[in-house]
Design a protein around this motif. Structure first.
Motif, PDB file in Angstrom:
ATOM      1  N   UNK A   1     -54.168  42.018 -13.882  1.00  0.00           N
ATOM      2  CA  UNK A   1     -53.549  40.912 -13.158  1.00  0.00           C
ATOM      3  C   UNK A   1     -52.216  40.520 -13.806  1.00  0.00           C
ATOM      4  N   UNK A   2     -52.188  40.500 -15.129  1.00  0.00           N
ATOM      5  CA  UNK A   2     -50.969  40.132 -15.839  1.00  0.00           C
ATOM      6  C   UNK A   2     -49.838  41.113 -15.547  1.00  0.00           C
ATOM      7  N   UNK A   3     -50.149  42.393 -15.526  1.00  0.00           N
ATOM      8  CA  UNK A   3     -49.140  43.409 -15.230  1.00  0.00           C
ATOM      9  C   UNK A   3     -48.624  43.280 -13.798  1.00  0.00           C
ATOM     10  N   UNK A   4     -49.512  43.011 -12.882  1.00  0.00           N
ATOM     11  CA  UNK A   4     -49.129  42.852 -11.473  1.00  0.00           C
ATOM     12  C   UNK A   4     -48.168  41.666 -11.297  1.00  0.00           C
ATOM     13  N   UNK A   5     -48.509  40.534 -11.884  1.00  0.00           N
ATOM     14  CA  UNK A   5     -47.681  39.350 -11.738  1.00  0.00           C
ATOM     15  C   UNK A   5     -46.364  39.492 -12.498  1.00  0.00           C
ATOM     16  N   UNK A   6     -46.396  40.205 -13.616  1.00  0.00           N
ATOM     17  CA  UNK A   6     -45.167  40.448 -14.361  1.00  0.00           C
ATOM     18  C   UNK A   6     -44.193  41.294 -13.561  1.00  0.00           C
ATOM     19  N   UNK A   7     -44.726  42.302 -12.885  1.00  0.00           N
ATOM     20  CA  UNK A   7     -43.888  43.171 -12.053  1.00  0.00           C
ATOM     21  C   UNK A   7     -43.283  42.391 -10.886  1.00  0.00           C
ATOM     22  N   UNK A   8     -44.072  41.491 -10.316  1.00  0.00           N
ATOM     23  CA  UNK A   8     -43.590  40.673  -9.207  1.00  0.00           C
ATOM     24  C   UNK A   8     -42.471  39.731  -9.663  1.00  0.00           C
ATOM     25  N   UNK A   9     -42.636  39.112 -10.835  1.00  0.00           N
ATOM     26  CA  UNK A   9     -41.596  38.227 -11.368  1.00  0.00           C
ATOM     27  C   UNK A   9     -40.318  39.008 -11.652  1.00  0.00           C
ATOM     28  N   UNK A  10     -40.468  40.224 -12.171  1.00  0.00           N
ATOM     29  CA  UNK A  10     -39.300  41.077 -12.462  1.00  0.00           C
ATOM     30  C   UNK A  10     -38.543  41.413 -11.186  1.00  0.00           C
ATOM     31  N   UNK A  11     -39.268  41.791 -10.156  1.00  0.00           N
ATOM     32  CA  UNK A  11     -38.629  42.138  -8.885  1.00  0.00           C
ATOM     33  C   UNK A  11     -37.943  40.922  -8.248  1.00  0.00           C
TER      34      UNK A  11
ATOM     35  N   UNK B   1     -32.092  30.820 -13.172  1.00  0.00           N
ATOM     36  CA  UNK B   1     -33.269  31.216 -12.398  1.00  0.00           C
ATOM     37  C   UNK B   1     -33.620  32.677 -12.689  1.00  0.00           C
ATOM     38  N   UNK B   2     -32.598  33.520 -12.724  1.00  0.00           N
ATOM     39  CA  UNK B   2     -32.802  34.948 -12.991  1.00  0.00           C
ATOM     40  C   UNK B   2     -33.361  35.169 -14.398  1.00  0.00           C
ATOM     41  N   UNK B   3     -32.769  34.497 -15.375  1.00  0.00           N
ATOM     42  CA  UNK B   3     -33.233  34.624 -16.758  1.00  0.00           C
ATOM     43  C   UNK B   3     -34.685  34.182 -16.875  1.00  0.00           C
ATOM     44  N   UNK B   4     -35.011  33.066 -16.205  1.00  0.00           N
ATOM     45  CA  UNK B   4     -36.379  32.530 -16.243  1.00  0.00           C
ATOM     46  C   UNK B   4     -37.385  33.543 -15.709  1.00  0.00           C
ATOM     47  N   UNK B   5     -37.067  34.152 -14.575  1.00  0.00           N
ATOM     48  CA  UNK B   5     -37.974  35.145 -13.986  1.00  0.00           C
ATOM     49  C   UNK B   5     -38.140  36.359 -14.901  1.00  0.00           C
ATOM     50  N   UNK B   6     -37.054  36.791 -15.527  1.00  0.00           N
ATOM     51  CA  UNK B   6     -37.142  37.933 -16.441  1.00  0.00           C
ATOM     52  C   UNK B   6     -37.946  37.583 -17.696  1.00  0.00           C
ATOM     53  N   UNK B   7     -37.805  36.344 -18.180  1.00  0.00           N
ATOM     54  CA  UNK B   7     -38.593  35.898 -19.331  1.00  0.00           C
ATOM     55  C   UNK B   7     -40.079  35.896 -18.981  1.00  0.00           C
TER      56      UNK B   7
ATOM     57  N   UNK C   1     -46.490  31.207 -22.793  1.00  0.00           N
ATOM     58  CA  UNK C   1     -46.351  30.129 -21.814  1.00  0.00           C
ATOM     59  C   UNK C   1     -45.403  29.040 -22.313  1.00  0.00           C
ATOM     60  N   UNK C   2     -45.428  28.772 -23.604  1.00  0.00           N
ATOM     61  CA  UNK C   2     -44.493  27.800 -24.170  1.00  0.00           C
ATOM     62  C   UNK C   2     -43.056  28.298 -24.003  1.00  0.00           C
ATOM     63  N   UNK C   3     -42.853  29.598 -24.261  1.00  0.00           N
ATOM     64  CA  UNK C   3     -41.516  30.179 -24.139  1.00  0.00           C
ATOM     65  C   UNK C   3     -41.031  30.158 -22.695  1.00  0.00           C
ATOM     66  N   UNK C   4     -41.876  30.635 -21.778  1.00  0.00           N
ATOM     67  CA  UNK C   4     -41.474  30.678 -20.370  1.00  0.00           C
ATOM     68  C   UNK C   4     -41.348  29.271 -19.797  1.00  0.00           C
ATOM     69  N   UNK C   5     -42.238  28.350 -20.218  1.00  0.00           N
ATOM     70  CA  UNK C   5     -42.165  26.969 -19.760  1.00  0.00           C
ATOM     71  C   UNK C   5     -40.888  26.289 -20.223  1.00  0.00           C
TER      72      UNK C   5
ATOM     73  N   UNK D   1     -41.528  37.718 -16.674  1.00  0.00           N
ATOM     74  CA  UNK D   1     -41.946  39.123 -16.543  1.00  0.00           C
ATOM     75  C   UNK D   1     -42.195  39.749 -17.912  1.00  0.00           C
ATOM     76  N   UNK D   2     -41.276  39.513 -18.839  1.00  0.00           N
ATOM     77  CA  UNK D   2     -41.434  40.047 -20.195  1.00  0.00           C
ATOM     78  C   UNK D   2     -42.651  39.445 -20.873  1.00  0.00           C
ATOM     79  N   UNK D   3     -42.899  38.176 -20.599  1.00  0.00           N
ATOM     80  CA  UNK D   3     -44.060  37.487 -21.175  1.00  0.00           C
ATOM     81  C   UNK D   3     -45.355  38.184 -20.774  1.00  0.00           C
ATOM     82  N   UNK D   4     -45.487  38.478 -19.487  1.00  0.00           N
ATOM     83  CA  UNK D   4     -46.676  39.166 -18.994  1.00  0.00           C
ATOM     84  C   UNK D   4     -46.835  40.534 -19.659  1.00  0.00           C
TER      85      UNK D   4
END
Length: 209
Positions: free
Chosen positions: A191-201, A80-86, A53-57, A88-91
């Motif tokens: 839940x983490x995997x689901x939200x990570x996939x959504x952020x990636x997409x 914005x794109x990099x943030x979403x991928x970060x 969360x510190x990294x993504x924040x 997703x990777x975090x999750x």
């Protein structure tokens, strides 16, 4: 010229991220010390979630600050794109570690020790995180920011995990359920995997625009 209302919301969103980074850094230190000293896989996993969360924040702060500094729209989209991928990777990293550590603890039937320090930081987070979720989502909506909304979901994952970890610690201590600690940690993975996939997409959609 930047819309004044948008600029105001950007500054408030950035302030929320600043507070989030500071609080999560404290959370990391306290929870990891408590987790490793007590042998709690749930507390350790929760602490590592806070690292992510510190990294993504920080990445999201970088994106919001970029727009405030009037960088080009192309660069804003790139951030914005990099943030979403970060995010997703975090999750994904959270899910991998929690699964590995929890399954290992279940196999070895390891029981964590009681941690007053861990209990304290969990209770504080139960109060702090709902406010972070609300403000991230609020300014994510106002700014039409997919990444800020995604980060609010990341914080919701942390809140959900906080409740699960707290329940696991109490169950181990008061009910002698040795398996409750790693089981509590595993509850967060789907839940983490689901939200990570959504952020990636969402990140791919930004790239395609």
């Amino acid at each position: 010229m930047k819309d004044q209302q948008r600029e105001k919301n950007l500054k408030k969103g950035r302030n929320v991220q600043t507070f989030n980074i500071i609080y999560d850094s404290i959370e990391v230190g306290v929870s990891l010390v408590a987790g490793f000293s007590s042998g709690s896989s749930a507390l350790i996993g929760w602490g590592l979630d806070s690292v992510v969360e510190v990294i993504s924040g920080s990445t999201l702060w970088w994106r919001l600050n970029g727009e405030l500094k009037d960088i080009s729209e192309e660069k804003v989209k790139k951030r914005e794109r990099i943030t979403l991928f970060v995010i997703a990777l975090s999750f994904l990293l959270i899910s991998i570690f929690i699964t590995y550590d929890s399954v290992l603890k279940l196999i070895n039937k390891e029981t964590p020790d009681w941690s007053t320090l861990g209990l304290t930081i969990l209770l504080v987070s139960l109060v702090v995180n709902p406010f972070l979720i609300w403000y991230k989502y609020k300014y994510g909506k106002r700014l039409n920011s997919k990444e800020l909304i995604a980060d609010s979901k990341d914080t919701f994952v942390c809140l959900y995990q906080t409740i699960a970890v707290l329940g696991g610690i109490l169950a181990v201590h008061f009910l002698d359920w040795w398996w409750a600690d790693p089981a509590a940690a595993l509850l967060i993975v789907p839940y983490a995997l689901k939200e990570g996939w959504e952020a990636y997409n969402n990140g791919k959609k930004v790239k395609a625009q």
